[in-house]
Design an enzyme around this catalytic site. Sequence first.
Site, short mmCIF file in Angstrom:
data_model
loop_
_atom_site.label_atom_id
_atom_site.label_comp_id
_atom_site.label_asym_id
_atom_site.label_seq_id
_atom_site.Cartn_x
_atom_site.Cartn_y
_atom_site.Cartn_z
N SER A 1 0.87 -1.18 0.00
CA SER A 1 0.00 0.00 0.00
C SER A 1 0.89 1.22 0.00
O SER A 1 2.11 1.11 0.15
CB SER A 1 -0.90 0.01 1.24
OG SER A 1 -1.78 1.12 1.23
N CYS B 1 -5.09 -9.03 -14.07
CA CYS B 1 -5.47 -9.80 -15.25
C CYS B 1 -6.88 -10.36 -15.11
O CYS B 1 -7.67 -10.35 -16.07
CB CYS B 1 -4.47 -10.93 -15.49
SG CYS B 1 -4.26 -12.06 -14.09
N CYS C 1 -1.35 -9.39 -8.12
CA CYS C 1 -2.08 -8.11 -8.11
C CYS C 1 -3.53 -8.28 -8.52
O CYS C 1 -4.36 -7.43 -8.22
CB CYS C 1 -1.39 -7.09 -9.01
SG CYS C 1 -1.57 -7.40 -10.79
N THR D 1 -7.11 1.29 4.70
CA THR D 1 -6.65 0.47 5.83
C THR D 1 -7.52 0.70 7.06
O THR D 1 -7.89 -0.26 7.75
CB THR D 1 -5.18 0.79 6.14
OG1 THR D 1 -4.39 0.55 4.98
CG2 THR D 1 -4.67 -0.09 7.28
N CYS E 1 4.38 -13.70 -11.33
CA CYS E 1 3.14 -13.09 -10.83
C CYS E 1 3.32 -12.49 -9.44
O CYS E 1 3.77 -13.16 -8.51
CB CYS E 1 2.03 -14.13 -10.81
SG CYS E 1 0.46 -13.53 -10.19
N ARG F 1 -0.51 -3.82 -6.95
CA ARG F 1 -1.71 -4.43 -6.37
C ARG F 1 -2.94 -3.74 -6.93
O ARG F 1 -2.93 -2.53 -7.17
CB ARG F 1 -1.70 -4.28 -4.84
CG ARG F 1 -2.77 -5.08 -4.11
CD ARG F 1 -2.51 -6.56 -4.22
NE ARG F 1 -3.40 -7.36 -3.40
CZ ARG F 1 -4.56 -7.87 -3.81
NH1 ARG F 1 -5.01 -7.61 -5.03
NH2 ARG F 1 -5.29 -8.63 -3.02
N CYS G 1 -0.59 -6.17 -17.36
CA CYS G 1 0.10 -6.92 -16.30
C CYS G 1 1.36 -6.18 -15.88
O CYS G 1 2.19 -5.85 -16.73
CB CYS G 1 0.45 -8.32 -16.79
SG CYS G 1 1.48 -9.25 -15.61
#
Length: 618
Positions: free
Chosen positions: A119, A593, A590, A404, A587, A368, A562
């Site tokens: 984050s 895709c 996140c 958060t 990968c 993310r 991506c």
Amino acid sequence: MFPAGRYWFHAGRCVRALRRCPRLDPGALGVRPTARRWASSDAPKITTHYSIHPRDQDPRWEGTEMERFADQADVVVVGAGPAGLSAAIRLKQLALAEEREVRVCVVEKASQIGAHTLSGACLEPSALNELLPDWKERGAPLHTPVTEDIFSILTEKHRIPVPMLPGLPMNNHGNYIVRLGNLVRWLGEQAEELGVELYPGYAAAEVLFHEDGSVKGIATNDVGIAKDGSPKDTFERGMELHAQVTLFGEGCHGHLAKQLYRHFNLRQNCEPQTYAIGLKEVWVVRPEKWRPGRVEHSVGWPLNRNTYGGSFLYHLNEGEPLVALGFVVGLDYSNPYLSPFREFQRWKHHPFVAPTLEGGERIGYGARALNEGGVQSIPELTFPGGILIGCSPGFMNVPKIKGTHTAMKSGMLAAEDSAPSAGNSSPSSGLHVPEYAESLKASWVWKELHAVRNIRPSFHNYLGLYGGMVYTGIFYWILRGKEPWTLKHCGLDSDQLKPAKECTPIEYPRPDGKLSFDLLSSVALSGTNHEGDQPAHLTLRDDSVPVERNLAIYDGPEQRFCPAGVYEYVPTDDGAGMRLQINAQNCVHCKTCDIKDPSQNINWVVPEGSGGPAYNGM
């Protein structure tokens, strides 16, 4: 008090480590020779995962032991993020106050608590104050109070400053710049001190159901499956964890949450969720460029007015001159040639940004997906045996760029509403806690999200960014979101791409290796790793769709959306055409895709536990 489950988890890990032997990586396509014989003769098989090719129809699985060990808890939490850990801590706090035993188990797919957490992050401490009022004395890693707030509209060469007036959602007075992974790791320590059982490295792969249809718990993923989908000698079934109530806090676009949406039809009365992708780097900068406590945000260049997004640059105060910077792009963009990663790299060359980074060193990278739908996209939150918490249903305050605090509060409320019945319900039926939805709507979380509900969809107008800013100034800053209407989003993000023939390709500058970088060197900084000899967890419902539709109509947009170089179109062996190659080991989890694929053919599932990024305080 309940050692059997903990011993089973760790004993199983030791046995697998002893029995596992190294194998040769079978090649770029990820299919062993035996799989090529098994696959269709007219096309190479891309997807070998059992979720697409059931094992009961595969003769290679005949005679394989498929029984799973089962363990019982009072509450199971899926995901050791801010929401899941806050829920676990609150459950144990309430149990201790009432002097009763409640077994709380948390499963987490990352190898360590916080290793998959990414984050910005500028934390509003309201929920933390409620959960652990003495967090300062406990040593929480909140070292950088915000001291300066800067907001800008960027053109290609210039900056237009925007005053940060009190009451605007981006005002960060009283907040802290944090490395959220470090905070999550600290929350895990607080949870363990209270008796919560944490199981990192075990991914929840399946939702289990009672005969009456209520949720029974979860099963962790199987291990020891080869790339071609066959069982290895080291194959072991996952473990079943049963509970009276299961809290699903997987984060944005959770794998199990998608199953629950379908099973219980939880999205029937809400708008489709809309998302963004957030990309982040951590740099060590020159001391003279370091301004601890400074928070900088911008909108505008390099995005056009009709592409939602913006940037952040935060100066941390953690003993060395660190800055966290990132770029967010709404996934409802229409041009298939847009690359969020390359927009991020280009942004760093802006005359207002580059001086901070020049002469510095990049030490971290990650990405993310983010929920941006707001209150109108929140699904039904409870169902028999389960509750959705945190970013899984989507409690992010979009104009604040903060989720958060709301995620933590949702976990706390779920704990408070489920705690009175935990340990008292029938083992043959899951506990239904409809009170949670009502508690959430009565809390400051709902009030906060309702006030900003129209800001994100207001950008869907002819003026785009500028029209949205005007709307925000009038209806939020003046009326505080009390307008008597709620704007709608434009539908699924996957439906927004235009055919490539209708769009202009975007020419991105080559990375200079000083401020901007290539994709693979970036992924290397994320610490990402997966067991090489396992089926790709980026599964395709139909292996022919990528070439026949995505490449033919949209010029292969998965190559660009991506942020980790997972998808590539490469020539076929005979040179007669193109095929999709999936580099699953790259990968970073996140989920972009799964969200943006215009054919909705990609389904992200969990890989073997502990695979994925290894973020260090991202």
